[in-house]
Design an enzyme around this catalytic site. Sequence first.
Site, PDB file in Angstrom:
ATOM      1  N   GLU A  62      56.692  53.503  52.512  1.00 65.42           N
ATOM      2  CA  GLU A  62      55.490  53.588  51.663  1.00 65.42           C
ATOM      3  C   GLU A  62      54.230  53.626  52.509  1.00 65.42           C
ATOM      4  O   GLU A  62      54.022  52.763  53.382  1.00 65.42           O
ATOM      5  CB  GLU A  62      55.447  52.382  50.689  1.00 65.42           C
ATOM      6  CG  GLU A  62      54.194  52.403  49.818  1.00 65.42           C
ATOM      7  CD  GLU A  62      54.266  51.507  48.586  1.00 65.42           C
ATOM      8  OE1 GLU A  62      55.348  50.967  48.268  1.00 65.42           O
ATOM      9  OE2 GLU A  62      53.218  51.362  47.930  1.00 65.42           O
ATOM     10  N   ASP A 113      64.241  46.174  41.872  1.00 67.50           N
ATOM     11  CA  ASP A 113      63.532  45.423  42.914  1.00 67.50           C
ATOM     12  C   ASP A 113      63.837  43.934  42.838  1.00 67.50           C
ATOM     13  O   ASP A 113      63.872  43.360  41.741  1.00 67.50           O
ATOM     14  CB  ASP A 113      62.014  45.576  42.694  1.00 67.50           C
ATOM     15  CG  ASP A 113      61.344  46.371  43.784  1.00 67.50           C
ATOM     16  OD1 ASP A 113      61.907  46.490  44.886  1.00 67.50           O
ATOM     17  OD2 ASP A 113      60.234  46.876  43.522  1.00 67.50           O
ATOM     18  N   GLU A 144      61.909  44.213  50.218  1.00 65.56           N
ATOM     19  CA  GLU A 144      60.838  44.638  51.119  1.00 65.56           C
ATOM     20  C   GLU A 144      60.939  43.885  52.445  1.00 65.56           C
ATOM     21  O   GLU A 144      61.047  42.649  52.436  1.00 65.56           O
ATOM     22  CB  GLU A 144      59.471  44.362  50.481  1.00 65.56           C
ATOM     23  CG  GLU A 144      59.221  45.173  49.224  1.00 65.56           C
ATOM     24  CD  GLU A 144      57.847  44.929  48.630  1.00 65.56           C
ATOM     25  OE1 GLU A 144      57.017  44.232  49.259  1.00 65.56           O
ATOM     26  OE2 GLU A 144      57.601  45.430  47.526  1.00 65.56           O
ATOM     27  N   LYS A 147      66.602  46.430  45.704  1.00 63.12           N
ATOM     28  CA  LYS A 147      65.676  46.800  46.780  1.00 63.12           C
ATOM     29  C   LYS A 147      64.941  45.555  47.266  1.00 63.12           C
ATOM     30  O   LYS A 147      64.516  44.730  46.453  1.00 63.12           O
ATOM     31  CB  LYS A 147      64.681  47.856  46.308  1.00 63.12           C
ATOM     32  CG  LYS A 147      63.677  48.248  47.402  1.00 63.12           C
ATOM     33  CD  LYS A 147      62.928  49.514  47.094  1.00 63.12           C
ATOM     34  CE  LYS A 147      61.803  49.352  46.114  1.00 63.12           C
ATOM     35  NZ  LYS A 147      60.775  48.372  46.510  1.00 63.12           N
ATOM     36  N   ASP A 181      59.036  46.318  41.112  1.00 64.92           N
ATOM     37  CA  ASP A 181      58.224  45.153  40.722  1.00 64.92           C
ATOM     38  C   ASP A 181      56.770  45.586  40.504  1.00 64.92           C
ATOM     39  O   ASP A 181      55.929  44.782  40.090  1.00 64.92           O
ATOM     40  CB  ASP A 181      58.355  43.996  41.711  1.00 64.92           C
ATOM     41  CG  ASP A 181      57.853  44.329  43.101  1.00 64.92           C
ATOM     42  OD1 ASP A 181      57.521  45.513  43.353  1.00 64.92           O
ATOM     43  OD2 ASP A 181      57.808  43.421  43.949  1.00 64.92           O
ATOM     44  N   SER A 182      56.491  46.875  40.724  1.00 73.74           N
ATOM     45  CA  SER A 182      55.198  47.446  40.319  1.00 73.74           C
ATOM     46  C   SER A 182      54.983  47.215  38.826  1.00 73.74           C
ATOM     47  O   SER A 182      53.874  47.345  38.330  1.00 73.74           O
ATOM     48  CB  SER A 182      55.150  48.948  40.626  1.00 73.74           C
ATOM     49  OG  SER A 182      56.307  49.603  40.141  1.00 73.74           O
TER      50      SER A 182
HETATM   51  O1  KIV Z   1      57.656  48.556  42.945  1.00 69.92           O
HETATM   52  C1  KIV Z   1      57.838  49.783  43.000  1.00 69.92           C
HETATM   53  O2  KIV Z   1      57.638  50.529  42.030  1.00 69.92           O
HETATM   54  C2  KIV Z   1      58.313  50.329  44.261  1.00 69.92           C
HETATM   55  C3  KIV Z   1      58.432  51.816  44.365  1.00 69.92           C
HETATM   56  C4  KIV Z   1      57.125  52.457  44.473  1.00 69.92           C
HETATM   57  C5  KIV Z   1      59.321  52.194  45.470  1.00 69.92           C
HETATM   58  O3  KIV Z   1      58.565  49.606  45.156  1.00 69.92           O
END
Ligand code: KIV
Length: 280
Positions: free
Chosen positions: A182, A83, A115, A113, A44-45
């Site tokens: 992280e 994510d 968090e 993924k 989600d970056s």
């Molecule tokens: O959002 C993202 O890109 C991430 C990675 C850095 C693991 O969570």
Amino acid sequence: MKNTILTIQQQKIKKDKISMITAYDYCAAKLADEAGANAIMVGDSLGMVMLGYDDTISVTMEDMIHHAKAVARGTKNALLIVDMPFMSYQTSVRDALVNAGRLMKEGRAQAVKLEGGKEIAPQIKAITEAGIPVMAHLGLTPQHINALGGFKTQGKNEAAARKLIDDAAAVEEAGAFAVVLECIPDTLAEIITDRLSIPTIGIGAGKNCDGQVLVCCDMLATFGDFTPKFAKQYAQIGSLMKRAFKDYIGEVKSGAFPADEHSFRMDGEIAKKLREARND
Ligand code: KIV
């Protein structure tokens, strides 16, 4: 060879470091896949490096599905992890299941993924039991940016470090197949890596994790708003792009582009007739 959650877990046992790269579009995914990444993550970056937000909070399920679809088309051998965006799983176990299902069915993810630690163990358990592999994410969890007070290193004092160790155990117990760590001290990441039987994937967590992940736009220096301390720049693609854009703009202005080799021809007789017809 196709990477799966099993091959990735075997890599921990064999002490074969796991490489993960983020990607948000078809081209980057294809290049990372062909380069041999074990896993590609649609993080989600993308909210920051692709969409220009200051953080990841505004990223929607639709954003994730849109980018995941493109990345899936470019990914052959890497394991594709997507994510779950902010508030797509925190609200309830049911929401988590429905949205994880959408990322698999519509986005063609092979794992999702989430968090968080203990507090989302029920979601991890339910998603895993539905046949969807879950990667957990601990330490600096950008979706908690407002609660954390900024992008800061986590787990620096004893209580915070103990909580991270407990959270890591909780996500493994809930069924996560791997966990991202992280921005935590390298020694703490090493302790967690030693205690878990699932792989740890570090980003700003030192060299003793079972694998590493970097955001592609950080490692290629295409995202210039800021560069995290943990991000190594492997190529200056951003400045190459800017140079190319400038060269193009200059050649358009000077008339050097397009040249003959970029143009199409027609029969001279037809051209003559067309020119004459205009004068009739
Ligand atoms: O959002 C993202 O890109 C991430 C990675 C850095 C693991 O969570």
